[in-house]
Design a protein around this motif. Sequence first.
Motif, PDB file in Angstrom:
ATOM      1  N   ASP A 150       0.867  -1.176   0.000  1.00 18.78           N
ATOM      2  CA  ASP A 150       0.000   0.000   0.000  1.00 18.78           C
ATOM      3  C   ASP A 150       0.907   1.230   0.000  1.00 18.78           C
ATOM      4  O   ASP A 150       1.548   1.528   1.010  1.00 18.78           O
ATOM      5  N   TYR A 151       1.000   1.906  -1.131  1.00 19.34           N
ATOM      6  CA  TYR A 151       1.830   3.109  -1.228  1.00 19.34           C
ATOM      7  C   TYR A 151       1.010   4.332  -0.827  1.00 19.34           C
ATOM      8  O   TYR A 151      -0.128   4.509  -1.274  1.00 19.34           O
ATOM      9  N   ARG A 152       1.606   5.177   0.009  1.00 17.55           N
ATOM     10  CA  ARG A 152       0.939   6.386   0.477  1.00 17.55           C
ATOM     11  C   ARG A 152       1.902   7.566   0.403  1.00 17.55           C
ATOM     12  O   ARG A 152       3.094   7.421   0.690  1.00 17.55           O
ATOM     13  N   CYS A 153       1.377   8.715   0.033  1.00 19.81           N
ATOM     14  CA  CYS A 153       2.184   9.931  -0.033  1.00 19.81           C
ATOM     15  C   CYS A 153       2.101  10.624   1.317  1.00 19.81           C
ATOM     16  O   CYS A 153       1.031  11.130   1.702  1.00 19.81           O
ATOM     17  N   ALA A 154       3.198  10.632   2.056  1.00 21.78           N
ATOM     18  CA  ALA A 154       3.207  11.217   3.399  1.00 21.78           C
ATOM     19  C   ALA A 154       4.642  11.452   3.832  1.00 21.78           C
ATOM     20  O   ALA A 154       5.546  10.691   3.480  1.00 21.78           O
ATOM     21  N   PRO A 155       4.870  12.508   4.636  1.00 25.24           N
ATOM     22  CA  PRO A 155       6.214  12.765   5.162  1.00 25.24           C
ATOM     23  C   PRO A 155       6.534  11.856   6.340  1.00 25.24           C
ATOM     24  O   PRO A 155       5.634  11.359   7.022  1.00 25.24           O
ATOM     25  N   ALA A 156       7.803  11.683   6.597  1.00 26.37           N
ATOM     26  CA  ALA A 156       8.254  10.817   7.693  1.00 26.37           C
ATOM     27  C   ALA A 156       7.817  11.336   9.051  1.00 26.37           C
ATOM     28  O   ALA A 156       7.695  10.556  10.004  1.00 26.37           O
ATOM     29  N   GLU A 157       7.594  12.626   9.146  1.00 28.01           N
ATOM     30  CA  GLU A 157       7.266  13.235  10.428  1.00 28.01           C
ATOM     31  C   GLU A 157       5.769  13.212  10.739  1.00 28.01           C
ATOM     32  O   GLU A 157       5.348  13.593  11.830  1.00 28.01           O
ATOM     33  N   GLN A 158       4.952  12.764   9.778  1.00 27.77           N
ATOM     34  CA  GLN A 158       3.497  12.673   9.962  1.00 27.77           C
ATOM     35  C   GLN A 158       3.003  11.433   9.232  1.00 27.77           C
ATOM     36  O   GLN A 158       2.492  11.515   8.121  1.00 27.77           O
ATOM     37  N   LEU A 159       3.149  10.302   9.872  1.00 26.82           N
ATOM     38  CA  LEU A 159       2.833   9.032   9.223  1.00 26.82           C
ATOM     39  C   LEU A 159       1.358   8.675   9.431  1.00 26.82           C
ATOM     40  O   LEU A 159       0.893   8.611  10.566  1.00 26.82           O
ATOM     41  N   PRO A 160       0.630   8.404   8.358  1.00 24.14           N
ATOM     42  CA  PRO A 160      -0.789   8.069   8.464  1.00 24.14           C
ATOM     43  C   PRO A 160      -0.995   6.598   8.818  1.00 24.14           C
ATOM     44  O   PRO A 160      -1.615   5.830   8.069  1.00 24.14           O
ATOM     45  N   LEU A 161      -0.487   6.208   9.994  1.00 27.30           N
ATOM     46  CA  LEU A 161      -0.552   4.825  10.445  1.00 27.30           C
ATOM     47  C   LEU A 161      -1.088   4.781  11.870  1.00 27.30           C
ATOM     48  O   LEU A 161      -0.874   5.709  12.661  1.00 27.30           O
ATOM     49  N   ASP A 162      -1.758   3.672  12.200  1.00 30.53           N
ATOM     50  CA  ASP A 162      -2.328   3.511  13.537  1.00 30.53           C
ATOM     51  C   ASP A 162      -1.234   3.327  14.583  1.00 30.53           C
ATOM     52  O   ASP A 162      -0.103   2.925  14.279  1.00 30.53           O
TER      53      ASP A 162
END
Length: 251
Positions: A80-92
Amino acid sequence: MSQKNWFDQGGSAYARFRPEYPPELAAYLASVAPDAQLAADVGCGNGQLTRLLAPHFDQVIGLDPSADQIANAAPDQRIDYRCAPAEQLPLDDHGVSLITVAQAAHWFDLPAFYREARRIAKSGAVLALISYGVLRPEPVLRPRFQQFYDDEIGPYWPPERRLVDSGYATIDFPFDEFQAPAFEIRAEWDLPQFLGYIQTWSAFRSAREAGKQALLMTFANDAARLWGLPETRRAFSWPINMRIGRLITPA
């Protein structure tokens, strides 16, 4: 030969010419993770390491702030590829077993990333900051290449490059660190592939933007004379460096 523009190859050089990590690296990382449920590859680029992790985990999430890099990632139903910075990860929270960062940690706000890593990691998860060092060519090319890397294009590297060359040895790594076995990247390239790889360097782009095209072309033509037939394949290697540790989260 001296008139040929060896850098006029067209296309997107990064995806075509960046060296590939060995499958043994991904197998090792999976072996030290607490389980095989979920891996997150942060700063994944076009998915070079992400793809190698996929056979070892139920799911892999690749994250990168560049939409262009994500767009060039090869699709895989396990990723699952997601566009996000390392400092704000869209993960639980507390769900990830392995967190990898390949050739990207020197661009991060590390304290902010480490906070996110602690948040998303399950207890006992592994964090690995991976980099590869300076290319090691065959002996016929080595002195000229080293002169180019150190003295000629060296001033055009960003300051963060020193962190990569040191294998991240000087960065803060506040985790339960352990020693990984030695790995290396290997490749066999013809001359256009070798010079295509040089084009992917940020220092190459900086030197070209500074009007140093003659410096770049002189190196390319010197390499061509040393190389012989352009279609001859020559061996290259890169040492893989790793800071790796375990994240112990409160019960």
